[in-house]
Design a protein around this motif. Structure first.
Motif, short mmCIF file in Angstrom:
data_model
loop_
_atom_site.label_atom_id
_atom_site.label_comp_id
_atom_site.label_asym_id
_atom_site.label_seq_id
_atom_site.Cartn_x
_atom_site.Cartn_y
_atom_site.Cartn_z
N THR A 240 0.82 -1.21 0.00
CA THR A 240 0.00 0.00 0.00
C THR A 240 0.85 1.25 0.00
O THR A 240 0.55 2.21 -0.71
CB THR A 240 -0.94 0.00 1.22
N VAL B 246 0.66 4.31 -2.76
CA VAL B 246 0.41 5.71 -2.44
C VAL B 246 1.54 6.59 -2.99
O VAL B 246 1.28 7.66 -3.55
CB VAL B 246 0.25 5.92 -0.91
N THR C 243 1.03 9.62 -5.72
CA THR C 243 1.50 10.96 -5.43
C THR C 243 2.47 11.44 -6.50
O THR C 243 2.36 12.56 -7.00
CB THR C 243 2.15 11.00 -4.03
N TYR D 206 0.57 11.95 -9.87
CA TYR D 206 -0.74 12.57 -9.67
C TYR D 206 -1.24 13.32 -10.90
O TYR D 206 -2.42 13.29 -11.22
CB TYR D 206 -0.72 13.50 -8.45
N ILE E 39 -10.23 3.70 -5.84
CA ILE E 39 -9.12 2.79 -5.54
C ILE E 39 -9.74 1.45 -5.17
O ILE E 39 -10.48 1.35 -4.19
CB ILE E 39 -8.26 3.31 -4.37
N PHE F 104 -3.46 7.40 2.45
CA PHE F 104 -4.15 8.02 1.32
C PHE F 104 -4.71 9.40 1.64
O PHE F 104 -5.21 10.08 0.76
CB PHE F 104 -5.31 7.13 0.85
N SER G 108 -5.90 12.09 -1.15
CA SER G 108 -7.36 12.22 -1.19
C SER G 108 -7.78 13.67 -0.98
O SER G 108 -8.60 14.21 -1.73
CB SER G 108 -8.00 11.33 -0.13
N ILE H 226 -12.24 4.93 -1.83
CA ILE H 226 -11.50 3.69 -1.62
C ILE H 226 -12.52 2.58 -1.38
O ILE H 226 -13.43 2.73 -0.56
CB ILE H 226 -10.55 3.80 -0.42
N LEU I 166 -11.69 10.69 4.42
CA LEU I 166 -11.57 9.54 3.52
C LEU I 166 -12.95 8.97 3.24
O LEU I 166 -13.73 8.72 4.15
CB LEU I 166 -10.69 8.45 4.15
#
Length: 110
Positions: A19, A23, A27, A30, A40, A56, A60, A72, A86
């Motif tokens: 994970t 991420v 980033t 992006y 996601i 995230f 986010s 997500i 989130l």
């Protein structure tokens, strides 16, 4: 990473179970996704932790500040302790519904 294009959003599905690396990839790249609503897809991850989800938060928040949705998908997470910023959905169908509602809200000026 697998990318699936839908009418009003894209689904990003990681192919590895790291994970943190996912991420970092989001980033770093992006600009490739900034104009799309993003889902996601973590539905196959039954051991996704709250700490992994919090990773995230920055991407986010950045995405949502640009008036785009960031959802997500995972059905095994306990929602207690997850930051309100989130947006989580238990299925891809519900993620699409959330994006549809958010798009409508943005059109109406909310």
């Amino acid at each position: 990473m697998k990318i699936t294009h839908k009418d009003s959003y894209i689904i990003l599905t990681p192919e590895k179970e790291d994970t943190e690396e996912f991420v970092k990839y989001l980033t770093k790249n992006y600009s490739d996704f900034k104009k799309d609503n993003i889902v996601i897809d973590f539905i196959k991850y039954d051991t996704l932790s709250q700490q992994e989800l919090v990773l995230f938060l920055e991407v986010s928040n950045m995405h949502r500040s640009q008036k785009r949705s960031f959802v997500i998908v995972n059905d095994s997470i306990n929602l207690e302790g997850i930051p309100e910023e989130l947006i989580l959905a238990p299925t891809l169908l519900e993620a699409g519904d959330i994006i549809g509602m958010e798009e409508l809200e943005r059109e109406l000026g909310f």
